[in-house]
Scaffold this active site. Structure first.
Site, PDB file in Angstrom:
ATOM      1  N   LYS A 134       0.828  -1.204   0.000  1.00  0.00           N
ATOM      2  CA  LYS A 134       0.000   0.000   0.000  1.00  0.00           C
ATOM      3  C   LYS A 134       0.865   1.258   0.000  1.00  0.00           C
ATOM      4  O   LYS A 134       0.642   2.182  -0.790  1.00  0.00           O
ATOM      5  CB  LYS A 134      -0.926   0.011   1.212  1.00  0.00           C
ATOM      6  CG  LYS A 134      -1.885   1.201   1.228  1.00  0.00           C
ATOM      7  CD  LYS A 134      -2.805   1.160   2.424  1.00  0.00           C
ATOM      8  CE  LYS A 134      -2.080   1.539   3.692  1.00  0.00           C
ATOM      9  NZ  LYS A 134      -2.979   1.662   4.857  1.00  0.00           N
ATOM     10  N   ASP A 152      -6.725   1.142   0.841  1.00  0.00           N
ATOM     11  CA  ASP A 152      -6.792   1.195   2.299  1.00  0.00           C
ATOM     12  C   ASP A 152      -8.205   0.817   2.728  1.00  0.00           C
ATOM     13  O   ASP A 152      -9.007   0.339   1.922  1.00  0.00           O
ATOM     14  CB  ASP A 152      -6.398   2.588   2.802  1.00  0.00           C
ATOM     15  CG  ASP A 152      -7.436   3.649   2.434  1.00  0.00           C
ATOM     16  OD1 ASP A 152      -8.355   3.355   1.628  1.00  0.00           O
ATOM     17  OD2 ASP A 152      -7.336   4.770   2.958  1.00  0.00           O
TER      18      ASP A 152
END
Length: 226
Positions: A134, A152
């Site tokens: 991420k 997320d």
């Protein structure tokens, strides 16, 4: 039923190609130039900010980096602070002990292997301590303009609720998003989706009456108007 194309069609569990285009067109019209809410001026500052943001708010991270970056905003400068010195600036952020250790280790690698520069290759970024997929995606997209999508909790929720890219885990959602998001929206899709999830499609009570894509959304339990 959907009428995005002007012709009624049966609605499936996921958005059609035309509906995906409509969704992003509306988000773009609402916010033509979206960006991260983390404050940064260089790829390194962004890397540090995103690393610090895990299980923390952007507001909290910005408060800390506003004190840190004027003093140390390069790998060598943060190394010179040392781990304990860095902790004094980030102690208001959750998990600051582990994060300080990771940031110092990352700075050492950047100085020793990359002449103090942030690499723009995924494998190199993910090899840095505390940097997962991420974080790498955020840096690649926001600092270097790569067409990546960092999923997320907000993007995971929006993708599943709307029917844009349903998936059981963040990687499944990311893979689907990479397939369904049209190229013209790819660069900014991450920011549009995270902001939509943060301020409109909220976890406990989504603000459906104010949502610009509510008629496209497949979420069955929409919040009714007041």
């Amino acid at each position: 039923m959907s009428t995005v194309t002007g012709k009624p069609v049966r609605r499936g569990k996921t958005l059609s190609k035309a509906e995906v285009v409509e969704l992003f067109s509306r988000l773009r019209e609402l916010n033509p130039h979206p960006t991260t809410e983390l404050e940064y001026t260089t790829p390194f500052e962004l890397l540090v900010a995103v690393t610090l943001s895990a299980q923390a708010t952007d507001v909290g991270v910005n408060k800390a980096t506003r004190r840190l970056f004027p003093v140390a905003n390069t790998p060598q400068a943060i190394l010179d602070l040392g781990e304990e010195g860095l902790k004094r600036y980030i102690s208001t952020i959750g998990l600051y002990n582990a994060k300080a250790k990771n940031v110092i280790a990352t700075c050492r690698i950047l100085v020793e292997q990359y002449a103090g520069e942030v690499p723009r290759e995924r494998a190199a970024l993910e090899a840095l301590p505390g940097v997962g997929r991420k974080t790498a995606n955020v840096v690649l997209n926001t600092a270097f303009g790569e067409p990546t999508l960092a999923v997320d909790t907000h993007i995971f929720r929006v993708s599943n609720r709307t029917g844009l890219a349903p998936g059981k885990d963040v990687r499944a959602v990311e893979d689907k998003l990479m397939k369904v998001v049209p190229a013209e929206f790819m660069q900014d899709a991450h920011h549009w989706l995270i902001l939509h999830g943060r301020y409109v499609c909220k976890a406990r009570k989504p603000d459906c009456p104010q949502c610009v894509i509510r008629d496209l959304c497949r979420y069955p339990d929409k919040t009714p108007p007041a």
